[in-house]
Write an enzyme that holds these catalytic residues in place. Structure first.
Site, short mmCIF file in Angstrom:
data_model
loop_
_atom_site.label_atom_id
_atom_site.label_comp_id
_atom_site.label_asym_id
_atom_site.label_seq_id
_atom_site.Cartn_x
_atom_site.Cartn_y
_atom_site.Cartn_z
N LYS B 54 -33.77 -15.75 12.36
CA LYS B 54 -34.08 -14.59 13.21
C LYS B 54 -33.47 -14.76 14.59
O LYS B 54 -32.92 -13.82 15.16
CB LYS B 54 -35.60 -14.40 13.29
CG LYS B 54 -36.19 -13.88 11.98
CD LYS B 54 -37.72 -13.89 11.96
CE LYS B 54 -38.20 -13.50 10.55
NZ LYS B 54 -39.66 -13.63 10.38
N GLN B 98 -44.67 -15.95 13.44
CA GLN B 98 -44.25 -16.32 12.09
C GLN B 98 -45.46 -16.80 11.28
O GLN B 98 -46.16 -17.72 11.69
CB GLN B 98 -43.19 -17.42 12.17
CG GLN B 98 -42.59 -17.82 10.83
CD GLN B 98 -41.70 -16.74 10.24
OE1 GLN B 98 -40.93 -16.07 10.94
NE2 GLN B 98 -41.82 -16.51 8.93
N ASP B 121 -43.17 -6.42 13.57
CA ASP B 121 -43.42 -6.66 12.15
C ASP B 121 -44.25 -5.52 11.54
O ASP B 121 -44.42 -5.45 10.32
CB ASP B 121 -44.19 -7.98 11.95
CG ASP B 121 -43.28 -9.10 11.46
OD1 ASP B 121 -42.13 -8.81 11.06
OD2 ASP B 121 -43.73 -10.26 11.46
#
Lengths: 299, 299
Positions: B54, B98, B121
């Site tokens: 990422k 994460q 997200d």
């Protein structure tokens, strides 16, 4: 074959008496009286009738009812000040603002101002998100009422094919979420659906919420299916000139010959809405006081 | 007939180059550099690989990348203090934590701490609620990526029968909402669905996200359908002893003979996820600065 007629009026009366028992218990065991505040802005006659019905039903089950009638020219600032006060008031467990509000006010912003934990209409973004993610939501009253009726018809909804016609935020989408959470295979159909009749014929559970009178014909119904009719349209009475009658989204005369069970209009889903508003107020009250919400009154 | 293979890798590269152009424009015209913060708690090796991918992708499109690696024993208090700081930092437009986090931390509470406007997200209750009610959501990256692939395959999705297998909060439910918003007739199927093969055979668009290797057989696919395979399972390689390979939820060899178009695994949906994370960061950055979010990069 003639379908079983689902008696929503009797079912709603039962829900209300369950609510009344819980109110009694909350008062006796915890010294808590559940309270519902209803805010009405302006003088829409239909809204005034709804609000007075809600008030009466709230008092009947032993809850406190707080009615707030504001003039039609109330500013957003003043409306929000009232909502903030109700949000902060520990004797108020549920708040609803009767819609429509006058044009200068915004429904979305108004709902967003209500504490999600008191949003007993289940209309807020937070409650929609909680419902969508399996959290502890307050669920929009009409779909919650339909879920209660359906749960009473089946031992389990698991694996049933459910088709919901209509995809409104108020009904179709939360209805779909509730049926999915109860393990139905859920299809949401709508105005762009290509062969709607064919899609409906798959349904073990067919829920119609489009607002088009008698759109769902008998041959759209799978034999033995359970049909929930959420539509309410007022049409000229076929036999009494000058009079009107209420009819649903389903052609009842046709569908009753095919379905296994069906809700009539009126007397089916309609009475469940206020019953579920009271049920949501009990749920909100219990949660606010760290008590377990009663089973059977929420999703 | 052999299906068209949808090249997700090429498509994702195109999305990333679109994102890079928007970054360039934001810098040149507005003096704004979009920034994405990634928080990693602990030392899970797989998570470290994801985070480094990422980071690399973020830098490649010209954005600022803020990496925050916290020790495995970080308290919730310290994690939340960092999130609060990132929420308040105007150079950070997107924040993701994460997952999985260590057991003593709670994913739901962690997501809830992130400002919904920076929740790139799309995992928060608020964003789920916005998606469910037609508001301006940030949409979970993988379903957003699938939507982009599907929109590119069809002139319009309106009226298509879409079947999504799987009902997770992360994928199945938001995927259903997105397809519904694009006017598909949407069915959500899952482990309790009775005749899954039959349900799948209705689909013009079949999206599989169950995480069971090659569960969807060729004869579950309607001839000519578009098949999106979201599953990724690592299995022993059939020809190379000691090696593994990635396979999807769809039996590709069979389905490719029946479908009209299909995503492979790997190289289908997978590459879209990071591309959509970058797309969401652009969207969040534009909204935060009162600019219109670019078309084609969001729902």
């Amino acid at each position: 074959m003639t379908a079983k007629i689902i008696d929503g009026k009797a079912f709603a009366a039962d829900v209300r008496s369950q609510v009344a028992e819980h109110v009694e218990r909350l008062k006796a065991d915890h010294g808590i009286t559940p309270g519902l505040a209803v805010v009405l802005v302006g003088e829409d006659p239909a809204s005034e009738v709804y609000v007075s019905h809600k008030h009466k039903a709230t008092v009947e089950v032993g809850m406190q009812s707080f009615e707030h009638k504001l003039p039609a020219d109330t500013s957003e600032e003043d409306l929000f000040a009232l909502i903030d006060k109700l949000n902060a008031d520990p004797s108020v467990h549920g708040i609803l603002c009767q819609f429509p509000v006058p044009d200068h006010l915004d429904e979305r912003r108004t709902v967003a101002r209500i504490d999600p934990a008191k949003d007993v209409d289940g209309l807020s973004v937070t409650n929609a998100g909680l419902l969508a993610t399996g959290g502890e939501a307050l669920v929009s009253c009409t779909p919650l009422g339909c879920l209660m009726l359906l749960r009473a018809e089946f031992e389990s909804l698991s694996g049933k094919e459910a088709v919901v016609i209509g995809r409104s935020n108020l009904f179709g989408k939360p209805m779909g979420q509730l049926l999915l959470a109860d393990n139905c295979t859920v299809t949401i159909a709508h105005s762009r659906t290509k062969d709607l009749a064919e899609v409906c014929r798959r349904a073990d559970i067919l829920v119609a919420a489009v607002g088009r009178a008698e759109m769902v014909r008998g041959d759209w119904v799978k034999p033995g299916a359970t049909v929930i009719d959420v539509g309410i349209s007022r049409v000229p009475h076929p036999e009494k000139p000058g009079k009107t009658k209420l009819i649903g989204d389903v052609n009842f005369e046709e569908a009753v010959e095919v379905a296994g069970a069906i809700t009539p209009v009126p007397g089916g889903v309609g009475p469940m809405t206020i019953a579920c508003l009271l049920a949501n107020t009990i749920t909100a009250c219990c949660r606010a006081n760290g008590l377990e919400a009663p089973k059977g009154l929420t999703a």
